[in-house]
Design a protein around this motif. Structure first.
Motif, PDB file in Angstrom:
ATOM      1  N   GLN A  97       0.874  -1.259   0.064  1.00  0.00           N
ATOM      2  CA  GLN A  97      -0.032  -0.117  -0.006  1.00  0.00           C
ATOM      3  C   GLN A  97       0.814   1.313   0.078  1.00  0.00           C
ATOM      4  OE1 GLN A  97      -2.339  -0.909   3.638  1.00  0.00           O
ATOM      5  NE2 GLN A  97      -3.899  -1.610   2.688  1.00  0.00           N
ATOM      6  N   ALA A  98       0.500   2.095  -1.053  1.00  0.00           N
ATOM      7  CA  ALA A  98       1.362   3.381  -1.049  1.00  0.00           C
ATOM      8  C   ALA A  98       0.763   4.522  -0.882  1.00  0.00           C
ATOM      9  CB  ALA A  98       2.281   3.241  -2.624  1.00  0.00           C
ATOM     10  N   MET A  99       1.004   5.688  -0.366  1.00  0.00           N
ATOM     11  CA  MET A  99       0.461   6.903  -0.210  1.00  0.00           C
ATOM     12  C   MET A  99       1.265   8.130  -0.707  1.00  0.00           C
ATOM     13  SD  MET A  99      -1.367   8.478   3.349  1.00  0.00           S
ATOM     14  CE  MET A  99      -2.166  10.090   3.100  1.00  0.00           C
ATOM     15  N   THR A 100       0.812   8.642  -1.666  1.00  0.00           N
ATOM     16  CA  THR A 100       1.410   9.724  -2.203  1.00  0.00           C
ATOM     17  C   THR A 100       0.593  10.818  -2.924  1.00  0.00           C
ATOM     18  OG1 THR A 100       3.588  10.017  -3.545  1.00  0.00           O
ATOM     19  CG2 THR A 100       1.921   8.702  -4.431  1.00  0.00           C
ATOM     20  N   TYR A 101       1.110  11.754  -3.645  1.00  0.00           N
ATOM     21  CA  TYR A 101       0.331  12.862  -4.252  1.00  0.00           C
ATOM     22  C   TYR A 101       0.354  12.655  -5.764  1.00  0.00           C
ATOM     23  CZ  TYR A 101       4.303  16.112  -4.431  1.00  0.00           C
ATOM     24  OH  TYR A 101       5.450  16.722  -4.620  1.00  0.00           O
ATOM     25  N   THR A 102      -0.276  13.471  -6.612  1.00  0.00           N
ATOM     26  CA  THR A 102      -0.305  13.287  -7.994  1.00  0.00           C
ATOM     27  C   THR A 102      -0.393  14.912  -8.456  1.00  0.00           C
ATOM     28  OG1 THR A 102      -1.010  12.270 -10.003  1.00  0.00           O
ATOM     29  CG2 THR A 102      -2.649  12.605  -8.393  1.00  0.00           C
ATOM     30  N   ASN A 103       0.233  15.122  -9.673  1.00  0.00           N
ATOM     31  CA  ASN A 103      -0.230  16.192 -10.294  1.00  0.00           C
ATOM     32  C   ASN A 103      -0.746  16.463 -11.826  1.00  0.00           C
ATOM     33  OD1 ASN A 103       1.276  18.247  -8.696  1.00  0.00           O
ATOM     34  ND2 ASN A 103       3.041  17.476  -8.775  1.00  0.00           N
ATOM     35  N   THR A 104      -1.313  14.816 -12.070  1.00  0.00           N
ATOM     36  CA  THR A 104      -1.853  14.600 -13.259  1.00  0.00           C
ATOM     37  C   THR A 104      -3.380  13.821 -12.925  1.00  0.00           C
ATOM     38  OG1 THR A 104      -0.815  12.546 -13.127  1.00  0.00           O
ATOM     39  CG2 THR A 104       0.133  14.075 -14.295  1.00  0.00           C
ATOM     40  N   PRO A 105      -4.327  13.788 -13.968  1.00  0.00           N
ATOM     41  CA  PRO A 105      -5.389  13.068 -13.584  1.00  0.00           C
ATOM     42  C   PRO A 105      -5.327  11.914 -12.992  1.00  0.00           C
ATOM     43  CG  PRO A 105      -5.350  14.185 -15.585  1.00  0.00           C
ATOM     44  CD  PRO A 105      -4.106  14.194 -15.364  1.00  0.00           C
ATOM     45  N   ILE A 106      -6.245  11.427 -11.962  1.00  0.00           N
ATOM     46  CA  ILE A 106      -6.273  10.207 -11.628  1.00  0.00           C
ATOM     47  C   ILE A 106      -6.467   9.099 -12.529  1.00  0.00           C
ATOM     48  CG2 ILE A 106      -7.399   8.656  -9.869  1.00  0.00           C
ATOM     49  CD1 ILE A 106      -6.093  10.854  -8.581  1.00  0.00           C
ATOM     50  N   ALA A 126       6.368  -6.119 -10.291  1.00  0.00           N
ATOM     51  CA  ALA A 126       6.667  -5.686  -8.759  1.00  0.00           C
ATOM     52  C   ALA A 126       6.832  -6.955  -8.085  1.00  0.00           C
ATOM     53  CB  ALA A 126       5.451  -4.624  -8.403  1.00  0.00           C
ATOM     54  N   GLY A 127       5.895  -7.924  -8.386  1.00  0.00           N
ATOM     55  CA  GLY A 127       5.861  -9.204  -7.654  1.00  0.00           C
ATOM     56  C   GLY A 127       5.014  -9.010  -6.355  1.00  0.00           C
ATOM     57  N   SER A 128       4.042  -8.124  -6.330  1.00  0.00           N
ATOM     58  CA  SER A 128       3.013  -7.724  -5.333  1.00  0.00           C
ATOM     59  C   SER A 128       2.064  -6.867  -5.902  1.00  0.00           C
ATOM     60  CB  SER A 128       3.478  -7.229  -4.245  1.00  0.00           C
ATOM     61  OG  SER A 128       4.562  -7.920  -3.506  1.00  0.00           O
ATOM     62  N   PRO A 129       0.858  -7.238  -5.461  1.00  0.00           N
ATOM     63  CA  PRO A 129      -0.263  -6.095  -5.979  1.00  0.00           C
ATOM     64  C   PRO A 129      -0.141  -4.847  -5.110  1.00  0.00           C
ATOM     65  CG  PRO A 129      -1.312  -7.861  -4.390  1.00  0.00           C
ATOM     66  CD  PRO A 129       0.381  -8.336  -4.571  1.00  0.00           C
ATOM     67  N   VAL A 130       0.027  -3.917  -6.026  1.00  0.00           N
ATOM     68  CA  VAL A 130       0.373  -2.275  -5.425  1.00  0.00           C
ATOM     69  C   VAL A 130      -1.037  -1.686  -5.450  1.00  0.00           C
ATOM     70  CG1 VAL A 130       1.658  -0.244  -5.387  1.00  0.00           C
ATOM     71  CG2 VAL A 130       2.756  -2.486  -6.287  1.00  0.00           C
ATOM     72  N   SER A 131      -1.233  -1.139  -4.506  1.00  0.00           N
ATOM     73  CA  SER A 131      -2.352  -0.224  -4.450  1.00  0.00           C
ATOM     74  C   SER A 131      -1.788   1.343  -3.935  1.00  0.00           C
ATOM     75  CB  SER A 131      -3.567  -0.584  -3.310  1.00  0.00           C
ATOM     76  OG  SER A 131      -2.968  -0.811  -1.973  1.00  0.00           O
ATOM     77  N   VAL A 132      -2.365   2.256  -4.710  1.00  0.00           N
ATOM     78  CA  VAL A 132      -1.855   3.554  -4.651  1.00  0.00           C
ATOM     79  C   VAL A 132      -3.077   4.521  -4.021  1.00  0.00           C
ATOM     80  CG1 VAL A 132      -0.612   5.207  -5.793  1.00  0.00           C
ATOM     81  CG2 VAL A 132      -0.381   3.156  -6.597  1.00  0.00           C
ATOM     82  N   ASN A 133      -2.655   5.151  -3.108  1.00  0.00           N
ATOM     83  CA  ASN A 133      -3.681   6.146  -2.611  1.00  0.00           C
ATOM     84  C   ASN A 133      -3.143   7.364  -2.940  1.00  0.00           C
ATOM     85  OD1 ASN A 133      -5.197   7.794  -0.839  1.00  0.00           O
ATOM     86  ND2 ASN A 133      -5.043   6.778   0.888  1.00  0.00           N
ATOM     87  N   LEU A 134      -3.755   7.930  -4.083  1.00  0.00           N
ATOM     88  CA  LEU A 134      -3.544   9.125  -4.731  1.00  0.00           C
ATOM     89  C   LEU A 134      -4.243  10.347  -4.388  1.00  0.00           C
ATOM     90  CD1 LEU A 134      -2.462   8.022  -8.473  1.00  0.00           C
ATOM     91  CD2 LEU A 134      -0.977   9.097  -6.660  1.00  0.00           C
ATOM     92  N   THR A 135      -3.402  11.683  -4.028  1.00  0.00           N
ATOM     93  CA  THR A 135      -4.344  12.781  -3.699  1.00  0.00           C
ATOM     94  C   THR A 135      -3.477  13.763  -4.693  1.00  0.00           C
ATOM     95  OG1 THR A 135      -4.603  11.960  -1.637  1.00  0.00           O
ATOM     96  CG2 THR A 135      -4.921  14.460  -1.803  1.00  0.00           C
ATOM     97  N   PRO A 136      -4.448  14.814  -5.161  1.00  0.00           N
ATOM     98  CA  PRO A 136      -3.965  15.950  -5.645  1.00  0.00           C
ATOM     99  C   PRO A 136      -2.756  16.437  -4.758  1.00  0.00           C
ATOM    100  CG  PRO A 136      -6.260  15.942  -6.114  1.00  0.00           C
ATOM    101  CD  PRO A 136      -5.748  14.855  -5.139  1.00  0.00           C
ATOM    102  N   SER A 137      -1.782  17.211  -5.323  1.00  0.00           N
ATOM    103  CA  SER A 137      -0.659  17.644  -4.453  1.00  0.00           C
ATOM    104  C   SER A 137      -1.023  18.665  -3.566  1.00  0.00           C
ATOM    105  CB  SER A 137       0.710  18.056  -5.426  1.00  0.00           C
ATOM    106  OG  SER A 137       0.183  19.075  -6.440  1.00  0.00           O
ATOM    107  N   VAL A 138      -2.047  19.609  -4.032  1.00  0.00           N
ATOM    108  CA  VAL A 138      -2.519  20.718  -3.448  1.00  0.00           C
ATOM    109  C   VAL A 138      -3.238  20.351  -2.062  1.00  0.00           C
ATOM    110  CG1 VAL A 138      -2.541  22.145  -5.456  1.00  0.00           C
ATOM    111  CG2 VAL A 138      -4.624  21.029  -4.795  1.00  0.00           C
ATOM    112  N   ASP A 139      -3.838  19.252  -1.864  1.00  0.00           N
ATOM    113  CA  ASP A 139      -4.556  18.725  -1.134  1.00  0.00           C
ATOM    114  C   ASP A 139      -3.834  17.992  -0.179  1.00  0.00           C
ATOM    115  OD1 ASP A 139      -6.843  20.244  -1.754  1.00  0.00           O
ATOM    116  OD2 ASP A 139      -7.256  18.460  -3.255  1.00  0.00           O
ATOM    117  N   TYR A 140      -2.351  17.350  -0.211  1.00  0.00           N
ATOM    118  CA  TYR A 140      -1.685  16.207   0.098  1.00  0.00           C
ATOM    119  C   TYR A 140      -1.683  16.325   1.459  1.00  0.00           C
ATOM    120  CZ  TYR A 140       1.150  12.264   0.965  1.00  0.00           C
ATOM    121  OH  TYR A 140       1.460  10.946   1.399  1.00  0.00           O
TER     122      TYR A 140
END
Length: 543
Positions: free
Chosen positions: A97-106, A123-137
């Motif tokens: 489980q990864a948590m980070t931001y983005t500057n592009t559309p989801i 990757a050898g593992s199922p990766v889930s990404v909790n993405l948030t727009p950078s301005v709200d991170y």
């Protein structure tokens, strides 16, 4: 050493510079204005044993080497037979489980995303990404901390007490990454030494940096094709010359305004205003106090009054200014060098050409100087809840940092040939599906050192390389790069908002330029002086 080359660890270079309009310095590790502060990590003995070794990857020879000019290497072609850098998938089969931001559309969800599905296999593992727009991170990160809902890996947001937070919530990576220990993760060892500044607190490594450096320096882009049609050139010799260029590009009948947004930093660069801070003996002085600030604001106010800045410059979103530049309604825009590929990909007129307008001295006495970008845009930590899997997660981050020229980098950035990218003149070029599906925030989890590679159009790599070569060697670094100030984390955002509000009021004529002095005085008494004091102490301790 094969594809890696040992480089000596040197004293930490002061490279970074804030790009904000107002307060600069530490806003949290997310913005990489926080060098590891306090405690044993700041004495020479601790630094020499804790700081990771630097082992430069030499597996691919750049077409245009950048090290001499303090800029990224540039490449005209992706290697025809890229090496496979990692033999076994880094994952252990369990979810990451990864948590980070983005500057592009989801991006599309996993079920509809062929790139994501293939990435999980690699990757050898199922990766889930909790993405948030950078301005709200930062707000999202603070909520996750309060609710104890951080991912297995997480980009650190700009919250108070970052050192205490990391000690409480993040795995101490020192035994894994200090000194030669990092060689187990060769692509993390390939990250420039200065990038680790914001990862070390109290003599311990708590995170992995996400490198950027000179590529994050802000400059003024121009639509060279539009300027050419107007009989204009992407060069100016003075502030008055700049006003004339903007006049020539503005045409209200075509609903065209020269500037997509206020060129605040660009104009400040004409006046040699310091990059956030300057040293005065053992003290640090904010660039807000520089005597040329009012004159610079006066120039920008003229641009606004003349109608050369887009009327929605202060009310829209960051994406709006990119759109104005890409569709030609504003042929000038201030942005980072790293935005160059996005502009190439989104250009409405596929024959449109990009150039950089270097800042001149305001009085025409020579070239101005831009501000050097931060060595990293953030740091990624590993949750203590995932400590039992720390080696797996470090292998995953090492996988994400595989450098240019490898199969892993090619897939991470361009996906699969024929699905996410097409080969044009021997180079991978993202198609619409690729641009959509690959936006998983991978480069905001971990990344390789930035390289200049612009396959969208022949000659673009050389164009950006030459623009950086002309700008970055003389760029102004901030002496506060990587320094941590708790007061700045707590009060900096509000102080910045207040200062930026005054800047906007002055530019738009709601307040006179003379209002600046009072605003700076209020900033100083409201916490600015305390920030300067804390940063100066941290700078002294780091030497």
């Amino acid at each position: 050493m094969g594809a890696f080359e040992m480089r000596p660890v040197t004293r930490r270079t002061l490279m970074a510079g804030s790009l904000a309009l107002g307060v600069s310095g530490t806003v949290g590790a997310c913005s990489n204005e926080g060098r590891g502060g306090g405690g044993g990590g700041n004495d020479e003995a601790s630094r020499s044993t804790v700081r990771p070794a630097y082992v430069r990857y030499t597996g691919v020879e750049p077409d245009l080497p950048g090290a001499e000019f303090n800029i990224p290497d540039a490449f005209r072609r992706y290697p025809a037979d890229p090496v496979k850098a990692i033999e076994e998938p880094p994952g252990d089969g369990k979810p990451i489980q990864a948590m980070t931001y983005t500057n592009t559309p989801i991006p599309p969800k996993l079920e509809q995303n062929a790139f994501w599905q293939e990435f999980n296999k690699m990757a050898g593992s199922p990766v889930s990404v909790n993405l948030t727009p950078s301005v709200d991170y930062t707000q999202k990160f603070a909520t996750a901390v309060a609710g104890d809902r951080l991912g297995d890996i997480f980009m650190v947001g700009g919250v108070p007490q970052v050192p205490q937070l990391l000690a409480s919530k993040a795995v101490d990576l020192t035994p894994h990454l200090s000194g030669d220990n990092i060689k187990k993760y060769p692509f993390l060892a390939n990250l420039p030494e200065v990038c680790w500044n914001g990862c070390i607190f109290d003599g311990k490594i708590y995170a992995v940096p996400i490198p950027r450096g000179a590529i994050s320096s802000q400059v003024l882009y121009s639509r060279e094709d539009i300027l050419e049609k107007q009989g204009l050139k992407a060069e100016v010799k003075s502030a008055d010359d700049f006003l004339e260029l903007c006049k020539g590009l503005t045409d209200r009948r075509l609903n065209r305004f020269a500037l997509a947004a206020s060129p605040t930093q660009y104009v400040r660069n004409m006046f040699d205003i310091p990059n956030a801070w300057s040293e005065d003996g053992e003290k640090l002085v904010s660039s807000l106090e520089h005597p040329a600030q009012e004159e610079a604001l006066g120039v920008i106010q003229k641009l606004w009054k003349a109608g050369y800045i887009h009327p929605d410059a202060f009310s829209g979103q960051n994406q709006d200014l990119k759109t104005r530049f890409s569709n030609g309604s504003s042929p000038l825009v201030q942005d980072t060098f790293s935005a160059w590929p996005t502009y190439l990909q989104t250009m409405v007129d596929k024959q449109g050409r990009i150039a950089i307008v270097p800042p001149p001295k305001h009085d025409g006495s020579g070239p101005g100087r831009t501000w050097l970008g931060a060595p990293a845009i953030g740091v990624t930590a590993i949750s203590k809840k995932a400590e039992a899997r720390v080696e797996t997660l470090l292998k995953y981050l090492n996988f994400l940092a595989a450098p240019f020229g490898t199969q892993e980098y090619l897939f991470r950035k361009f996906g699969r040939q024929g699905v996410h990218h097409n080969v044009v003149d021997g180079n991978p070029v993202l198609n619409e599906k690729g641009f959509s599906e690959t936006q998983l925030g991978l480069s905001y989890q971990a990344d390789a050192p930035w390289t200049i590679f612009l396959p969208e159009r022949e000659g673009s790599s050389e164009a950006e390389y030459n623009a950086m070569k002309a700008t970055c060697p003389t760029a102004i670094a901030s002496p506060a790069a990587g320094l941590y100030s708790e007061t700045n984390v707590r009060k900096g955002p509000q102080l910045t908002e207040d200062i930026d509000g005054i800047v906007e009021d002055i530019i738009q004529g709601r307040k006179p330029v003379s209002a600046w002095a009072g605003a700076v005085k209020k900033w100083k008494s409201g916490g600015g002086d305390k920030i300067a004091e804390e940063l100066a102490q941290a700078l002294k301790a780091s030497r």
